[in-house]
Design a protein around this motif. Structure first.
Motif, mmCIF file in Angstrom:
data_model
loop_
_atom_site.group_PDB
_atom_site.id
_atom_site.type_symbol
_atom_site.label_atom_id
_atom_site.label_comp_id
_atom_site.label_asym_id
_atom_site.label_seq_id
_atom_site.Cartn_x
_atom_site.Cartn_y
_atom_site.Cartn_z
ATOM 1 N N ALA A 114 11.946 -6.976 -35.111
ATOM 2 C CA ALA A 114 12.604 -7.101 -36.413
ATOM 3 C C ALA A 114 12.539 -5.779 -37.177
ATOM 4 C CB ALA A 114 11.949 -8.214 -37.227
ATOM 5 N N LEU A 115 11.400 -5.081 -37.078
ATOM 6 C CA LEU A 115 11.283 -3.786 -37.736
ATOM 7 C C LEU A 115 12.246 -2.775 -37.129
ATOM 8 C CD1 LEU A 115 9.911 -1.843 -39.691
ATOM 9 C CD2 LEU A 115 8.124 -1.484 -37.973
ATOM 10 N N ALA A 116 12.381 -2.796 -35.797
ATOM 11 C CA ALA A 116 13.322 -1.890 -35.134
ATOM 12 C C ALA A 116 14.747 -2.161 -35.599
ATOM 13 C CB ALA A 116 13.208 -2.031 -33.625
ATOM 14 N N ARG A 117 15.094 -3.432 -35.732
ATOM 15 C CA ARG A 117 16.447 -3.770 -36.206
ATOM 16 C C ARG A 117 16.663 -3.282 -37.639
ATOM 17 N NH1 ARG A 117 15.301 -8.602 -33.235
ATOM 18 N NH2 ARG A 117 14.592 -9.664 -35.130
ATOM 19 N N GLN A 118 15.640 -3.434 -38.473
ATOM 20 C CA GLN A 118 15.766 -2.987 -39.861
ATOM 21 C C GLN A 118 15.934 -1.474 -39.943
ATOM 22 O OE1 GLN A 118 12.368 -3.961 -42.260
ATOM 23 N NE2 GLN A 118 13.123 -2.900 -44.069
ATOM 24 N N LEU A 119 15.110 -0.741 -39.184
ATOM 25 C CA LEU A 119 15.202 0.715 -39.207
ATOM 26 C C LEU A 119 16.549 1.194 -38.670
ATOM 27 C CD1 LEU A 119 11.621 1.653 -37.936
ATOM 28 C CD2 LEU A 119 12.509 1.885 -40.259
ATOM 29 N N VAL A 164 18.857 3.818 -23.084
ATOM 30 C CA VAL A 164 18.462 2.572 -23.733
ATOM 31 C C VAL A 164 17.023 2.685 -24.218
ATOM 32 C CG1 VAL A 164 18.061 0.102 -23.378
ATOM 33 C CG2 VAL A 164 20.070 1.195 -22.353
ATOM 34 N N ILE A 165 16.141 3.228 -23.377
ATOM 35 C CA ILE A 165 14.735 3.431 -23.701
ATOM 36 C C ILE A 165 14.528 4.920 -23.985
ATOM 37 C CG2 ILE A 165 12.360 3.156 -22.927
ATOM 38 C CD1 ILE A 165 13.765 0.508 -23.123
ATOM 39 N N PRO A 185 11.443 -6.306 -19.877
ATOM 40 C CA PRO A 185 12.410 -6.901 -20.814
ATOM 41 C C PRO A 185 11.962 -6.779 -22.267
ATOM 42 C CG PRO A 185 12.116 -8.325 -18.908
ATOM 43 C CD PRO A 185 11.095 -7.233 -18.785
ATOM 44 N N HIS A 186 10.654 -6.897 -22.533
ATOM 45 C CA HIS A 186 10.160 -6.764 -23.901
ATOM 46 C C HIS A 186 10.399 -5.353 -24.433
ATOM 47 C CE1 HIS A 186 8.372 -10.663 -24.482
ATOM 48 N NE2 HIS A 186 7.707 -10.580 -23.333
ATOM 49 N N GLU A 187 10.136 -4.354 -23.603
ATOM 50 C CA GLU A 187 10.344 -2.970 -24.027
ATOM 51 C C GLU A 187 11.821 -2.698 -24.283
ATOM 52 O OE1 GLU A 187 6.519 -1.289 -21.446
ATOM 53 O OE2 GLU A 187 8.556 -1.194 -20.644
ATOM 54 N N THR A 188 12.667 -3.240 -23.435
ATOM 55 C CA THR A 188 14.107 -3.070 -23.633
ATOM 56 C C THR A 188 14.567 -3.739 -24.917
ATOM 57 O OG1 THR A 188 14.447 -3.005 -21.228
ATOM 58 C CG2 THR A 188 16.373 -3.466 -22.595
ATOM 59 N N ARG A 217 16.403 -1.962 -28.073
ATOM 60 C CA ARG A 217 17.835 -2.294 -28.103
ATOM 61 C C ARG A 217 18.507 -1.968 -29.444
ATOM 62 N NH1 ARG A 217 20.708 -5.572 -24.892
ATOM 63 N NH2 ARG A 217 18.791 -6.455 -24.007
ATOM 64 N N PRO A 218 17.906 -2.301 -30.595
ATOM 65 C CA PRO A 218 18.595 -2.000 -31.861
ATOM 66 C C PRO A 218 18.895 -0.517 -32.048
ATOM 67 C CG PRO A 218 16.773 -3.515 -32.228
ATOM 68 C CD PRO A 218 16.639 -3.025 -30.824
ATOM 69 N N PHE A 219 18.023 0.349 -31.536
ATOM 70 C CA PHE A 219 18.224 1.785 -31.704
ATOM 71 C C PHE A 219 19.434 2.276 -30.910
ATOM 72 C CE2 PHE A 219 13.477 1.626 -32.419
ATOM 73 C CZ PHE A 219 13.568 1.787 -33.789
ATOM 74 N N ILE A 220 19.539 1.869 -29.652
ATOM 75 C CA ILE A 220 20.672 2.348 -28.853
ATOM 76 C C ILE A 220 21.971 1.712 -29.334
ATOM 77 C CG2 ILE A 220 20.325 0.610 -27.050
ATOM 78 C CD1 ILE A 220 21.668 4.238 -26.694
ATOM 79 N N GLU A 221 21.908 0.471 -29.796
ATOM 80 C CA GLU A 221 23.123 -0.159 -30.316
ATOM 81 C C GLU A 221 23.628 0.574 -31.562
ATOM 82 O OE1 GLU A 221 22.080 -4.245 -30.888
ATOM 83 O OE2 GLU A 221 22.519 -4.798 -28.796
ATOM 84 N N ARG A 222 22.689 0.964 -32.430
ATOM 85 C CA ARG A 222 23.094 1.703 -33.619
ATOM 86 C C ARG A 222 23.568 3.103 -33.255
ATOM 87 N NH1 ARG A 222 25.801 1.490 -38.023
ATOM 88 N NH2 ARG A 222 24.988 2.747 -39.755
#
Length: 219
Positions: A92-97, A182-183, A195-198, A202-207
């Motif tokens: 959730a923090l990664a998505r927010q950032l 991706v990573i 899968p957890h690390e990916t 994921r939010p970073f590469i998508e952004r």
């Protein structure tokens, strides 16, 4: 005790190949460590021993690793204090950032400050991107390897040289494409990311893809 036979001594190439296969491909210290050296008592221990409170420490008989005598002169290396187990709070923090980043520079700063991925604890570099962010073509790999971790750029090792030849075959080069992963941190021993690390990354590469907005995306 019988002397070791020369035939039982492993070949150095076999040892290096074994170390590489289990992910031991870099030295941990810049200076060699004498593991048989006597460990000097700490100042508090010396003071207590001189006052008669405790006996002065004797030479250790175990194989514990002593601290190198010149470590204080080496510059400190910033590392996370411990590996972080990926969980929903970190995701959730990664998505927010990622959402709050309005430019690629901001996104890179957020990723560099993010401590929620356990891979950051073992990687040397944040491998963010290479190439032209205004390019129409964007290539996304899985994760950086050893060479990429050292240089901080994606696709610079053997796979990178192959990629350069493939791009040249269609009239492109690194100035006409944008390359990311991706990573962004190298998994130890070049293992496959979990899968957890990916999911954490994921939010970073998508952004990153959204900010580049390429016409062609190759994954």
């Amino acid at each position: 005790m019988t002397a070791a036979s020369p035939n039982n001594i492993p070949d150095i190439a076999d040892l290096l190949a074994f170390y590489a296969s289990v992910g031991v491909d870099e030295a941990l210290e810049d200076q060699p460590v004498n593991r048989f050296a006597e460990v000097a008592p700490k100042p508090m221990e010396r003071a207590a021993a001189s006052s008669g409170d405790i006996a002065a420490p004797q030479r250790s008989t175990n194989m514990s690793r002593p601290e190198p005598s010149d470590r204080s002169s080496a510059p400190p290396v910033a590392r996370p204090t411990s590996a972080t187990v990926p969980d929903e709070a970190q995701a959730a923090l990664a998505r927010q950032l990622a959402t709050t980043a309005t430019t690629l520079d901001e996104l890179r700063q957020h990723m560099a400050a993010f401590e929620g991925c356990n891979l950051k604890a073992t990687a040397k570099s944040l491998v963010f991107a290479d190439g032209n962010p205004d390019a129409a073509v964007m290539l996304v790999g899985e994760a950086p390897g050893r060479d990429e971790d050292i240089e901080g750029l994606p696709f610079v090792g053997r796979s990178g040289r192959l990629l350069d030849r493939m791009l040249a075959a269609i009239g492109l080069d690194r100035t006409s494409v944008y390359i990311a992963n991706v990573i962004p941190w190298r998994p130890p021993g070049n293992r496959t990311p979990t899968p957890h690390e990916t999911e954490i990354c994921r939010p970073f590469i998508e952004r990153q893809i959204e900010l580049v907005n390429p016409k062609v995306l190759i994954n």
